[in-house]
Design a protein around this motif. Structure first.
Motif, mmCIF file in Angstrom:
data_model
loop_
_atom_site.group_PDB
_atom_site.id
_atom_site.type_symbol
_atom_site.label_atom_id
_atom_site.label_comp_id
_atom_site.label_asym_id
_atom_site.label_seq_id
_atom_site.Cartn_x
_atom_site.Cartn_y
_atom_site.Cartn_z
ATOM 1 N N ASN A 1 -5.824 34.810 16.858
ATOM 2 C CA ASN A 1 -6.232 34.360 18.338
ATOM 3 C C ASN A 1 -6.200 35.922 18.971
ATOM 4 O O ASN A 1 -6.718 36.289 19.982
ATOM 5 N N ASN A 2 -4.593 36.672 18.638
ATOM 6 C CA ASN A 2 -4.840 37.429 19.697
ATOM 7 C C ASN A 2 -4.910 39.313 18.468
ATOM 8 O O ASN A 2 -5.066 40.246 19.258
ATOM 9 N N SER A 3 -6.073 38.879 17.830
ATOM 10 C CA SER A 3 -6.411 40.075 16.500
ATOM 11 C C SER A 3 -7.332 40.759 17.379
ATOM 12 O O SER A 3 -8.460 39.654 17.967
ATOM 13 N N HIS B 1 -10.095 40.554 15.620
ATOM 14 C CA HIS B 1 -10.759 40.384 15.202
ATOM 15 C C HIS B 1 -11.162 39.019 14.599
ATOM 16 O O HIS B 1 -11.749 38.170 14.318
ATOM 17 N N LYS B 2 -10.787 38.444 15.599
ATOM 18 C CA LYS B 2 -10.392 37.006 16.108
ATOM 19 C C LYS B 2 -12.491 36.114 16.508
ATOM 20 O O LYS B 2 -11.843 35.102 16.775
ATOM 21 N N LYS B 3 -13.285 37.725 16.748
ATOM 22 C CA LYS B 3 -14.276 36.978 16.587
ATOM 23 C C LYS B 3 -15.070 36.270 15.437
ATOM 24 O O LYS B 3 -16.231 35.976 15.187
ATOM 25 N N LEU B 4 -14.031 37.272 14.153
ATOM 26 C CA LEU B 4 -15.394 37.380 12.466
ATOM 27 C C LEU B 4 -14.600 36.362 12.160
ATOM 28 O O LEU B 4 -13.756 35.831 12.511
ATOM 29 N N PRO B 5 -15.773 35.873 11.424
ATOM 30 C CA PRO B 5 -15.626 34.773 10.616
ATOM 31 C C PRO B 5 -14.702 35.342 9.370
ATOM 32 O O PRO B 5 -14.532 36.607 8.619
ATOM 33 N N CYS B 6 -13.694 34.910 8.807
ATOM 34 C CA CYS B 6 -12.680 35.148 7.396
ATOM 35 C C CYS B 6 -13.522 35.615 6.715
ATOM 36 O O CYS B 6 -13.293 36.743 6.039
ATOM 37 N N VAL B 7 -14.588 34.833 5.991
ATOM 38 C CA VAL B 7 -15.792 35.358 5.250
ATOM 39 C C VAL B 7 -16.172 37.154 5.125
ATOM 40 O O VAL B 7 -17.252 37.887 4.331
#
Length: 308
Positions: A62-64, A66-72
């Motif tokens: 959540n601090n990255s 990339h937090k809004k991206l889905p894992c896939v």
């Protein structure tokens, strides 16, 4: 007419059945779906005889950036609903999104060949920036923020870090002097280095331009050069500069005399251009002349410490 009405009547039912029978893999795989398993701290697998944790700390994620991206979005090439996933998972390819990374990371040119994936430490994106814990260099205190660069780059380049720590550049950086260089100041576009079979003169000229971009063109740096930067500008008119511009790779440039990471001010007793070390420094190219000088009355006086 009745037949048409019949088709329309059963259409919603057919659509519902299609949705219910559609494989879940065709539906969007959310981060919550992945964390249903990967939030388990005990989740692990075995690779090459070693246990590898598959746990993902959502708080770190959540601090990255990339937090809004889905894992896939990053972890591709497999059916996320086929559990366990396929044995050989494709490495994350950071260049799928960060296509300009090789150009911005010219100091690690191997990235062009490795596509930023796993490989040697200096070509792996995740080796430097991390995985789920990646933080933007613009964030104060982050690993590659300006204030942390020397320490972070020194993780791999320990010998360079140690040498740089005693340099005039490092001291200026520690004092927050305007224009003080970090690793990327010199290496952001790939500091030219000599290689066997390469054009040494061309490389040395590029190195000289890099040094002058601060010591001549940066007013903050130039203002701290006493008595003025005039002698720096005069380099290209010197016998060394003229020889270099004519294509002689043996001619001395800034680095040959002042050093690179170890560069020190001439007043520093350890500087290669300190008066006490000038015969030794010049003698790297002019050995016979240095020997003559050392045997002269001037040379002998200098060895005794006579600075006049």
């Amino acid at each position: 007419m009745n037949r048409t009405t019949g088709k329309a009547k059963f259409l919603p039912t057919i659509l519902v059945l299609l949705v219910l029978l559609t494989p879940v893999a065709l539906l969007a795989q959310t981060r919550a779906d992945c964390l249903a398993c990967h939030s388990d701290q005990s989740l692990a697998t075995e690779r090459k005889g070693k246990e590898v944790s598959l746990y993902v700390n959502e708080e770190i994620l959540n601090n990255s950036p990339h937090k809004k991206l889905p894992c896939v979005a990053c972890h591709t090439g497999f059916d996320p609903n086929n559990v366990p996933h396929k044995e050989e998972i494709e490495p994350v390819n950071c260049l799928t999104c960060h296509q300009s990374a090789p150009r911005k990371h010219a100091f690690h040119p191997q990235m062009l060949r490795a596509s930023g994936r796993d490989g040697k430490p200096d070509v792996s994106c995740k080796h430097c920036h991390g995985t789920h814990d990646v933080v933007s260099p613009r964030v104060p205190g982050s690993k590659f923020h300006t204030s942390k660069l020397i320490e972070s780059c020194g993780t791999c380049h320990a010998d360079v870090k140690q040498t740089f720590a005693t340099s005039a550049h490092a001291k200026a950086l520690a004092e927050n002097a305007a224009g003080a260089p970090t690793c990327l100041t010199c290496h952001n576009n790939g500091m030219p280095t000599t290689h066997a079979g390469g054009d040494t003169a061309k490389v040395k000229i590029a190195q000289e331009k890099k040094c002058l971009s601060c010591h001549l063109d940066d007013p903050d740096v130039r203002s701290r050069t006493a008595p003025s930067a005039g002698f720096i500008a005069a380099y290209e008119k010197s016998i060394h500069g003229q020889a270099l511009l004519k294509g002689s790779g043996k001619a001395a440039n800034c680095i040959d005399c002042h050093g690179a990471h170890e560069m020190k001010r001439s007043l520093d007793p350890a500087a290669t251009v300190n008066k006490m070390h000038i015969p030794e420094t010049c003698g790297q190219c002019h050995g016979e002349i240095a020997q003559e000088f050392n045997e002269s009355v001037h040379g002998k006086a200098l060895v005794r410490g006579v600075k006049d």
